[in-house]
Write a protein that holds these residues in place. Structure first.
Motif, PDB file in Angstrom:
ATOM      1  N   GLU A  63     -46.336  -8.297 -60.681  1.00  0.00           N
ATOM      2  CA  GLU A  63     -46.215 -10.379 -60.913  1.00  0.00           C
ATOM      3  C   GLU A  63     -46.537 -10.891 -59.552  1.00  0.00           C
ATOM      4  OE1 GLU A  63     -42.472 -10.916 -63.212  1.00  0.00           O
ATOM      5  OE2 GLU A  63     -42.478  -9.202 -63.009  1.00  0.00           O
ATOM      6  N   ALA A  64     -46.408 -10.605 -58.261  1.00  0.00           N
ATOM      7  CA  ALA A  64     -46.541 -11.034 -56.340  1.00  0.00           C
ATOM      8  C   ALA A  64     -47.742 -10.584 -56.354  1.00  0.00           C
ATOM      9  CB  ALA A  64     -45.243 -10.540 -56.312  1.00  0.00           C
ATOM     10  N   GLY A  65     -49.002 -10.089 -56.980  1.00  0.00           N
ATOM     11  CA  GLY A  65     -50.001  -9.732 -56.624  1.00  0.00           C
ATOM     12  C   GLY A  65     -50.230  -8.283 -56.311  1.00  0.00           C
ATOM     13  N   ASN A  66     -51.022  -7.622 -56.698  1.00  0.00           N
ATOM     14  CA  ASN A  66     -51.497  -5.938 -57.164  1.00  0.00           C
ATOM     15  C   ASN A  66     -51.142  -5.458 -55.427  1.00  0.00           C
ATOM     16  OD1 ASN A  66     -52.378  -3.597 -57.089  1.00  0.00           O
ATOM     17  ND2 ASN A  66     -54.416  -4.394 -57.987  1.00  0.00           N
ATOM     18  N   ALA A  76     -48.350  -3.155 -44.044  1.00  0.00           N
ATOM     19  CA  ALA A  76     -47.934  -2.117 -43.000  1.00  0.00           C
ATOM     20  C   ALA A  76     -46.402  -2.316 -43.239  1.00  0.00           C
ATOM     21  CB  ALA A  76     -48.257  -3.102 -41.396  1.00  0.00           C
ATOM     22  N   PRO A  77     -45.230  -3.387 -43.283  1.00  0.00           N
ATOM     23  CA  PRO A  77     -44.245  -3.139 -42.816  1.00  0.00           C
ATOM     24  C   PRO A  77     -43.501  -3.015 -44.171  1.00  0.00           C
ATOM     25  CG  PRO A  77     -45.035  -5.786 -42.987  1.00  0.00           C
ATOM     26  CD  PRO A  77     -46.033  -4.697 -42.125  1.00  0.00           C
ATOM     27  N   TRP A  78     -44.372  -3.175 -45.518  1.00  0.00           N
ATOM     28  CA  TRP A  78     -43.754  -2.715 -46.144  1.00  0.00           C
ATOM     29  C   TRP A  78     -43.718  -1.177 -47.039  1.00  0.00           C
ATOM     30  CZ3 TRP A  78     -46.101  -0.298 -50.869  1.00  0.00           C
ATOM     31  CH2 TRP A  78     -46.139   0.021 -52.409  1.00  0.00           C
ATOM     32  N   ARG A  79     -44.690  -0.913 -46.803  1.00  0.00           N
ATOM     33  CA  ARG A  79     -44.569   0.888 -46.316  1.00  0.00           C
ATOM     34  C   ARG A  79     -43.762   1.261 -45.665  1.00  0.00           C
ATOM     35  NH1 ARG A  79     -49.122   5.382 -46.222  1.00  0.00           N
ATOM     36  NH2 ARG A  79     -48.498   6.424 -45.225  1.00  0.00           N
ATOM     37  N   ILE A 233     -34.181   0.047 -54.016  1.00  0.00           N
ATOM     38  CA  ILE A 233     -33.995  -1.275 -54.263  1.00  0.00           C
ATOM     39  C   ILE A 233     -32.981  -1.276 -52.998  1.00  0.00           C
ATOM     40  CG2 ILE A 233     -33.199  -2.605 -56.312  1.00  0.00           C
ATOM     41  CD1 ILE A 233     -33.855  -0.929 -58.653  1.00  0.00           C
ATOM     42  N   GLY A 234     -31.945  -1.303 -53.113  1.00  0.00           N
ATOM     43  CA  GLY A 234     -31.621  -1.997 -51.689  1.00  0.00           C
ATOM     44  C   GLY A 234     -31.880  -1.836 -50.795  1.00  0.00           C
ATOM     45  N   ALA A 235     -32.316  -1.260 -50.147  1.00  0.00           N
ATOM     46  CA  ALA A 235     -33.584  -0.972 -48.882  1.00  0.00           C
ATOM     47  C   ALA A 235     -34.813  -2.861 -49.037  1.00  0.00           C
ATOM     48  CB  ALA A 235     -34.834   0.294 -48.669  1.00  0.00           C
ATOM     49  N   LEU A 236     -35.217  -3.132 -50.313  1.00  0.00           N
ATOM     50  CA  LEU A 236     -35.785  -4.036 -50.597  1.00  0.00           C
ATOM     51  C   LEU A 236     -35.385  -4.436 -50.554  1.00  0.00           C
ATOM     52  CD1 LEU A 236     -37.835  -2.087 -53.395  1.00  0.00           C
ATOM     53  CD2 LEU A 236     -39.258  -3.041 -51.720  1.00  0.00           C
ATOM     54  N   PRO A 243     -37.857 -10.724 -56.183  1.00  0.00           N
ATOM     55  CA  PRO A 243     -37.163 -10.572 -56.603  1.00  0.00           C
ATOM     56  C   PRO A 243     -38.709  -9.852 -57.287  1.00  0.00           C
ATOM     57  CG  PRO A 243     -35.876 -12.122 -56.662  1.00  0.00           C
ATOM     58  CD  PRO A 243     -36.910 -12.388 -56.187  1.00  0.00           C
ATOM     59  N   ALA A 244     -39.655 -10.914 -57.828  1.00  0.00           N
ATOM     60  CA  ALA A 244     -41.230 -10.199 -58.594  1.00  0.00           C
ATOM     61  C   ALA A 244     -41.562  -8.629 -57.553  1.00  0.00           C
ATOM     62  CB  ALA A 244     -41.544 -11.744 -58.290  1.00  0.00           C
ATOM     63  N   ARG A 245     -41.206  -9.591 -56.509  1.00  0.00           N
ATOM     64  CA  ARG A 245     -42.512  -7.854 -55.691  1.00  0.00           C
ATOM     65  C   ARG A 245     -41.435  -6.857 -55.255  1.00  0.00           C
ATOM     66  NH1 ARG A 245     -45.150  -7.542 -51.154  1.00  0.00           N
ATOM     67  NH2 ARG A 245     -46.472  -9.086 -53.305  1.00  0.00           N
ATOM     68  N   ILE A 246     -40.094  -6.937 -55.578  1.00  0.00           N
ATOM     69  CA  ILE A 246     -39.119  -5.656 -55.998  1.00  0.00           C
ATOM     70  C   ILE A 246     -39.032  -5.303 -57.807  1.00  0.00           C
ATOM     71  CG2 ILE A 246     -36.762  -5.569 -56.553  1.00  0.00           C
ATOM     72  CD1 ILE A 246     -35.882  -7.377 -54.347  1.00  0.00           C
ATOM     73  N   ARG A 247     -39.523  -5.982 -57.857  1.00  0.00           N
ATOM     74  CA  ARG A 247     -40.209  -5.192 -59.258  1.00  0.00           C
ATOM     75  C   ARG A 247     -41.311  -4.612 -59.647  1.00  0.00           C
ATOM     76  NH1 ARG A 247     -37.467 -10.372 -61.697  1.00  0.00           N
ATOM     77  NH2 ARG A 247     -39.544 -11.337 -61.784  1.00  0.00           N
ATOM     78  N   ASP A 248     -42.158  -4.823 -58.936  1.00  0.00           N
ATOM     79  CA  ASP A 248     -43.446  -4.940 -58.889  1.00  0.00           C
ATOM     80  C   ASP A 248     -43.378  -3.131 -57.892  1.00  0.00           C
ATOM     81  OD1 ASP A 248     -44.667  -6.897 -59.774  1.00  0.00           O
ATOM     82  OD2 ASP A 248     -45.421  -7.730 -58.298  1.00  0.00           O
TER      83      ASP A 248
END
Length: 448
Positions: A63-66, A76-79, A233-236, A243-248
């Motif tokens: 939902e928040a971009g592929n 990089a920070p997401w990884r 989920i807690g880390a996110l 919320p949309a990036r967490i669901r993705d």
């Protein structure tokens, strides 16, 4: 590509005919270059951009971009966040007992089936991907999903529809019906993810138990502090993700994790069923290391060296992800070839693993290829089942722990033989899937 059965098999044909570096035609891509030489691949190891069109089939899941084509600066920070959760060995060990219990439950069901007079063959992919989904939900997402089989079937509906668009002409009646099923499947997946996230938040509020079954206090989470380093989920949430990036992220984690481990174990058991002499050597090692115990401890995995070699050889012959791709942001020299900026570089993982220059008689199943002295003779990128570089699989370490545990439990208790008359055909479904599952006859094994 359609005639070859998909991009994965098309790449095998390309490199068999034209050599280690091939430029080929791909709709919507001006420069598509496939590289099957592990030495030349070193020059691409720092590439951190992916070509958007090739991963568009995953757009509906986000939902928040592929997530798969996230720009390098954002990726990089997401990884790093994902690695902080999925790559931690202490957390692997902490959840090992839960993984063992889930695997034992499956083994008990198979044992009951093996005792029936009219026993049917086991569908390895169906059962093992469901097990893998339960494992990742227990480990990183906060608990169980109500219907693992339904979630997996929904993923397959969505992937079949959107991967099919890579090779098909739109407008057929069959495609229209498939599109409707995919819409319904996607709605089911999103509802399931929302349930997982909601359940996680409820547990955080009550502070009742963590995923190891240990009581938690109501102050287990204060600010950004997290007591469970495997809590994705807690880390996110702590990182401030919307919320949309967490669901993705939950959606993509469920997809990647159940596919990787379940598929790798399925293909390994398939190969062992066809090579009983290798299966016997694995069983002898299990008897020697485990004795009368039905399952290994975490520390035992380091002693199951032949089992690990067998798993790695299976992932060479049937890599869970048959290819990957990156995009050049500046001109790139590959041996004698100059690749322009904006080109799509393919990592044809299956073709790399079948390169006869580094894998003599590549079609043969030989776990001894992964003895330490043999590994030392090969380039480091000759075996890349989880990819490499900054876009490699964040869950590779966790997947290996899960796969070795599952194989140890199942091979300690059972023998596997191919179901007569069943044809196993590898196909492309985000991973290297089998068209009609991998059906095996399962019988009890008598140790020793």
């Amino acid at each position: 590509m359609a005639a070859a059965g998909g991009l994965h098999t098309y790449q095998l044909r390309l490199h068999a005919e034209y050599g280690p570096v091939v430029r080929f035609q791909l709709p919507g891509v001006e420069w598509a270059v496939s590289v099957a030489d592990p030495v030349l691949l070193e020059a691409t190891a720092r590439l951190d951009e992916r070509p958007d069109p090739l991963f568009a089939f995953l757009d509906p899941l986000c939902e928040a971009g592929n997530i798969q084509v996230m720009p390098a600066a954002e990726h990089a920070p997401w990884r790093r966040l994902l690695l902080s959760v999925l790559a931690g060995r202490p957390s692997h060990e902490r959840h090992f007992a839960r993984f063992t219990a889930l695997t034992t439950e499956l083994a008990d069901r198979w044992a009951e089936r093996a005792e029936r007079a009219d026993r049917e063959p086991v569908g390895l992919q169906k059962d093992l991907t469901a097990l893998s989904l339960r494992m990742i939900c227990a480990y990183a997402l906060g608990g169980e999903v109500a219907d693992p089989d339904g979630v997996i079937a929904a993923f397959e509906e969505v992937l079949t529809e959107h991967l099919g668009r890579l090779y098909e002409t739109p407008g057929s009646d069959a495609q229209e019906g498939r599109a409707e099923r995919a819409v319904q499947a996607l709605a089911h997946l999103r509802a399931t993810v929302d349930q997982v996230v909601t359940a996680h938040r409820a547990t955080d509020r009550t502070g009742d138990t963590d995923r190891t079954g240990t009581a938690r206090t109501g102050t287990a989470r204060t600010g950004t502090a997290r007591t469970d380093k495997s809590d994705l989920i807690g880390a996110l949430v702590a990182a401030g993700e919307r919320p949309a990036r967490i669901r993705d992220t939950v959606m993509m984690t469920m997809l990647a994790a159940h596919h990787t481990t379940g598929v790798a174990v399925s293909w390994t058991l398939y190969l062992l069923g066809r090579h009983p002499e290798v299966a016997e050597r694995v069983a002898d090692e299990l008897d020697r290391v485990l004795g009368d115990r039905a399952a290994p401890d975490y520390a035992d995995l380091r002693r199951l060296t032949y089992l690990e070699m067998t798993l790695k050889e299976a992932m060479r012959l049937y890599p869970p992800g048959p290819y990957g791709a990156r995009e050049t942001v500046e001109p790139l020299r590959l041996g004698d070839h100059l690749i322009p900026a904006g080109a799509t570089i393919f990592y044809p993982i299956w073709a790399v693993h079948m390169n006869p220059d580094y894998w003599p008689q590549p079609e043969k199943f030989l776990p001894e290829r992964f003895a330490p002295d043999e590994v030392a003779r090969r380039p480091r990128l000759a075996h890349i089942p989880f990819g490499f570089g900054p876009r490699s699989c964040e869950g590779a370490g966790l997947a290996m722990v899960e796969a070795e545990l599952v194989l140890a439990v199942l091979l300690k208790r059972f023998r596997f033989r191919p179901a007569p008359g069943h044809q196993v055909t590898p196909i492309e479904r985000f991973v290297l899937w089998a068209a009609d599952d991998i059906r095996m006859n399962v019988s009890r094994r008598r140790p020793g």
